[in-house]
Scaffold this motif. Structure first.
Motif, PDB file in Angstrom:
ATOM      1  N   ALA A  88       0.876  -1.206  -0.093  1.00  0.00           N
ATOM      2  CA  ALA A  88       0.046   0.113   0.065  1.00  0.00           C
ATOM      3  C   ALA A  88       0.827   1.204  -0.082  1.00  0.00           C
ATOM      4  N   LYS A  89       1.926   1.186   0.628  1.00  0.00           N
ATOM      5  CA  LYS A  89       2.851   2.294   0.683  1.00  0.00           C
ATOM      6  C   LYS A  89       3.546   2.467  -0.713  1.00  0.00           C
ATOM      7  N   ALA A  90       3.711   1.584  -1.500  1.00  0.00           N
ATOM      8  CA  ALA A  90       4.305   1.662  -2.804  1.00  0.00           C
ATOM      9  C   ALA A  90       3.220   2.200  -3.665  1.00  0.00           C
ATOM     10  N   PHE A  91       1.991   1.651  -3.639  1.00  0.00           N
ATOM     11  CA  PHE A  91       1.020   2.092  -4.389  1.00  0.00           C
ATOM     12  C   PHE A  91       0.567   3.557  -3.904  1.00  0.00           C
ATOM     13  N   THR A  92       0.469   3.880  -2.650  1.00  0.00           N
ATOM     14  CA  THR A  92       0.333   5.473  -2.385  1.00  0.00           C
ATOM     15  C   THR A  92       1.346   6.297  -3.117  1.00  0.00           C
ATOM     16  N   VAL A  93       2.623   6.015  -3.302  1.00  0.00           N
ATOM     17  CA  VAL A  93       3.492   6.822  -3.903  1.00  0.00           C
ATOM     18  C   VAL A  93       3.104   6.911  -5.344  1.00  0.00           C
ATOM     19  N   LEU A  94       3.018   5.809  -6.071  1.00  0.00           N
ATOM     20  CA  LEU A  94       2.602   5.609  -7.423  1.00  0.00           C
ATOM     21  C   LEU A  94       1.359   6.424  -7.576  1.00  0.00           C
ATOM     22  N   PHE A  95       0.291   6.400  -6.922  1.00  0.00           N
ATOM     23  CA  PHE A  95      -0.895   6.927  -7.409  1.00  0.00           C
ATOM     24  C   PHE A  95      -0.837   8.536  -6.966  1.00  0.00           C
ATOM     25  N   GLY A  96      -0.161   8.737  -6.105  1.00  0.00           N
ATOM     26  CA  GLY A  96       0.310  10.345  -5.516  1.00  0.00           C
ATOM     27  C   GLY A  96       0.859  11.082  -6.816  1.00  0.00           C
ATOM     28  N   VAL A  97       1.990  10.318  -7.197  1.00  0.00           N
ATOM     29  CA  VAL A  97       2.758  10.936  -8.451  1.00  0.00           C
ATOM     30  C   VAL A  97       1.960  10.838  -9.474  1.00  0.00           C
ATOM     31  N   SER A  98       1.350   9.573  -9.985  1.00  0.00           N
ATOM     32  CA  SER A  98       0.184   9.892 -11.052  1.00  0.00           C
ATOM     33  C   SER A  98      -0.753  10.953 -10.884  1.00  0.00           C
ATOM     34  N   THR A  99      -1.335  11.456  -9.962  1.00  0.00           N
ATOM     35  CA  THR A  99      -1.920  12.174  -9.816  1.00  0.00           C
ATOM     36  C   THR A  99      -1.679  13.567 -10.297  1.00  0.00           C
ATOM     37  N   VAL A 100      -0.507  14.136  -9.865  1.00  0.00           N
ATOM     38  CA  VAL A 100       0.118  15.343  -9.949  1.00  0.00           C
ATOM     39  C   VAL A 100       0.599  15.394 -11.344  1.00  0.00           C
ATOM     40  N   VAL A 101       1.056  14.062 -12.049  1.00  0.00           N
ATOM     41  CA  VAL A 101       1.216  14.397 -13.391  1.00  0.00           C
ATOM     42  C   VAL A 101      -0.007  14.474 -14.229  1.00  0.00           C
ATOM     43  N   ALA A 102      -1.262  13.763 -13.971  1.00  0.00           N
ATOM     44  CA  ALA A 102      -2.347  13.960 -14.683  1.00  0.00           C
ATOM     45  C   ALA A 102      -2.976  15.244 -14.585  1.00  0.00           C
ATOM     46  N   VAL A 103      -2.814  16.066 -13.285  1.00  0.00           N
ATOM     47  CA  VAL A 103      -3.311  17.248 -13.207  1.00  0.00           C
ATOM     48  C   VAL A 103      -2.564  18.450 -13.906  1.00  0.00           C
ATOM     49  N   ARG A 104      -1.305  18.150 -13.839  1.00  0.00           N
ATOM     50  CA  ARG A 104      -0.575  19.054 -14.813  1.00  0.00           C
ATOM     51  C   ARG A 104      -0.652  18.747 -16.245  1.00  0.00           C
TER      52      ARG A 104
END
Length: 139
Positions: free
Chosen positions: A80-96
């Protein structure tokens, strides 16, 4: 001495995620044009291959979520920690990306993807939080 049980919260998140990811991966790989509904331009060959490549990645995430349902809680928290980082970074990239999109359809798609990734970031982040509370330890 008994083994610790898997986290019921994270088991539910992994279970839901594995089926949702599988439902996205299969059409991405087998019928990539289906995912282009509502987009105004015809997909290039490269865009279709990138969609299939994305589908292969999502298929892998589905597999990780699937096997994680059987892990003990401390191991589920690590995934879950790894997925949290993955989806946090993915959120930022998609918003950008949504702010830099060249047309309205692409901006809408990226905004929707950002919302999906933020939901996954929140679900897994909450699971990490619960795991840290259960053990009384710092993240």
């Amino acid at each position: 001495m008994s083994l610790p049980a898997p986290s019921s919260y994270l088991t539910q998140v992994f279970s839901i995620h594995r089926f949702a990811a599988l439902g996205t991966a299969i059409p991405s790989i087998l019928a990539p044009t289906v995912l282009r509904v509502g987009q105004s331009t015809k997909a290039t060959t490269e865009a279709l291959f990138l969609t299939q490549l994305w589908g292969a990645f999502v298929l892998g995430v589905s597999g990780i979520a699937h096997v994680s349902t059987k892990f003990m809680e401390k191991d589920q928290v690590e995934v879950a920690k790894a997925f949290t980082v993955l989806f946090g970074v993915s959120t930022v990239v998609a918003v950008r990306g949504s702010f830099h999109a060249t047309d309205a359809a692409a901006a809408r798609v990226l905004s929707g993807v950002a919302a999906l990734f933020f939901g996954l970031f929140s679900a897994y982040g909450y699971g990490v939080y619960l795991g840290s509370q259960d053990k009384g330890k710092k993240l």
